[in-house]
Design a protein around this motif. Structure first.
Motif, short mmCIF file in Angstrom:
data_model
loop_
_atom_site.label_atom_id
_atom_site.label_comp_id
_atom_site.label_asym_id
_atom_site.label_seq_id
_atom_site.Cartn_x
_atom_site.Cartn_y
_atom_site.Cartn_z
N ILE A 104 -70.60 -8.65 8.55
CA ILE A 104 -70.99 -9.17 9.85
C ILE A 104 -72.42 -9.67 9.76
N PHE A 105 -72.69 -10.76 10.48
CA PHE A 105 -74.04 -11.31 10.47
C PHE A 105 -74.83 -10.72 11.63
N SER A 106 -76.13 -10.86 11.54
CA SER A 106 -77.02 -10.34 12.58
C SER A 106 -76.85 -11.14 13.87
N THR A 107 -76.79 -10.45 14.98
CA THR A 107 -76.71 -11.13 16.27
C THR A 107 -78.10 -11.27 16.89
N ASP A 108 -79.13 -10.88 16.15
CA ASP A 108 -80.50 -10.99 16.66
C ASP A 108 -81.04 -12.41 16.56
N GLY A 109 -80.48 -13.21 15.68
CA GLY A 109 -80.99 -14.56 15.47
C GLY A 109 -80.20 -15.61 16.23
N GLY A 110 -80.70 -16.84 16.13
CA GLY A 110 -80.08 -17.95 16.84
C GLY A 110 -78.96 -18.61 16.05
N ILE A 111 -78.02 -19.16 16.79
CA ILE A 111 -76.93 -19.97 16.23
C ILE A 111 -77.10 -21.37 16.79
N GLY A 112 -77.20 -22.36 15.91
CA GLY A 112 -77.44 -23.73 16.35
C GLY A 112 -76.17 -24.51 16.62
N THR A 113 -75.14 -24.26 15.83
CA THR A 113 -73.88 -24.99 15.97
C THR A 113 -72.73 -24.01 15.93
N VAL A 114 -71.80 -24.18 16.88
CA VAL A 114 -70.56 -23.41 16.88
C VAL A 114 -69.44 -24.40 17.15
N ARG A 115 -68.44 -24.42 16.29
CA ARG A 115 -67.27 -25.27 16.49
C ARG A 115 -66.04 -24.40 16.33
N MET A 116 -65.08 -24.56 17.26
CA MET A 116 -63.83 -23.81 17.20
C MET A 116 -62.71 -24.76 16.79
N LEU A 117 -61.82 -24.28 15.93
CA LEU A 117 -60.65 -25.06 15.56
C LEU A 117 -59.63 -24.96 16.69
N PHE A 118 -59.64 -25.96 17.57
CA PHE A 118 -58.79 -25.99 18.75
C PHE A 118 -58.85 -24.64 19.47
N CYS A 119 -57.73 -24.01 19.75
CA CYS A 119 -57.73 -22.71 20.45
C CYS A 119 -57.35 -21.58 19.50
#
Length: 105
Positions: A1-16
């Motif tokens: 699991i990655f840290s949730t303390d930092g920022g995420i710049g891009t999130v893309r979902m494969l459809f649903c």
């Protein structure tokens, strides 16, 4: 699991589906803005990580392909096998031209 303390710049979902692409960003990114993580939200696990020499500007995906836009290149991957099918040189002149692939790759 990655840290949730930092920022995420891009999130893309494969459809649903439960597959998402994540790219770090911000003053304290969760991970490098040069790293793309394919993440399964159902299992909360990383499927694959791709590292690039420069920051990722945009990501697009469909059922067959993943396209990663860098400042001077587009990387096209087969989504099932995660093999690089093609790398294209780009000649962007400004930030608006460096937005990557059009929607609906």
């Amino acid at each position: 699991i990655f840290s949730t303390d930092g920022g995420i710049g891009t999130v893309r979902m494969l459809f649903c589906t439960s597959l998402i692409c994540l790219v770090g960003a911000g003053e304290t990114p969760a991970f490098s803005p040069r790293r793309l993580k394919l993440w399964n939200t159902k299992t909360a696990s990383s499927i694959c990580e791709l590292n690039f020499p420069t920051n990722i500007l945009n990501v697009e995906l469909n059922h067959k392909r993943l396209v990663v836009a860098l400042e001077d290149k587009l990387h096209i991957y087969d989504l099932e096998k995660m093999t690089n099918l093609q790398t294209l040189e780009t000649h962007a002149t400004g930030p608006k031209q460096r937005t990557g692939a059009p929607s609906g790759v």
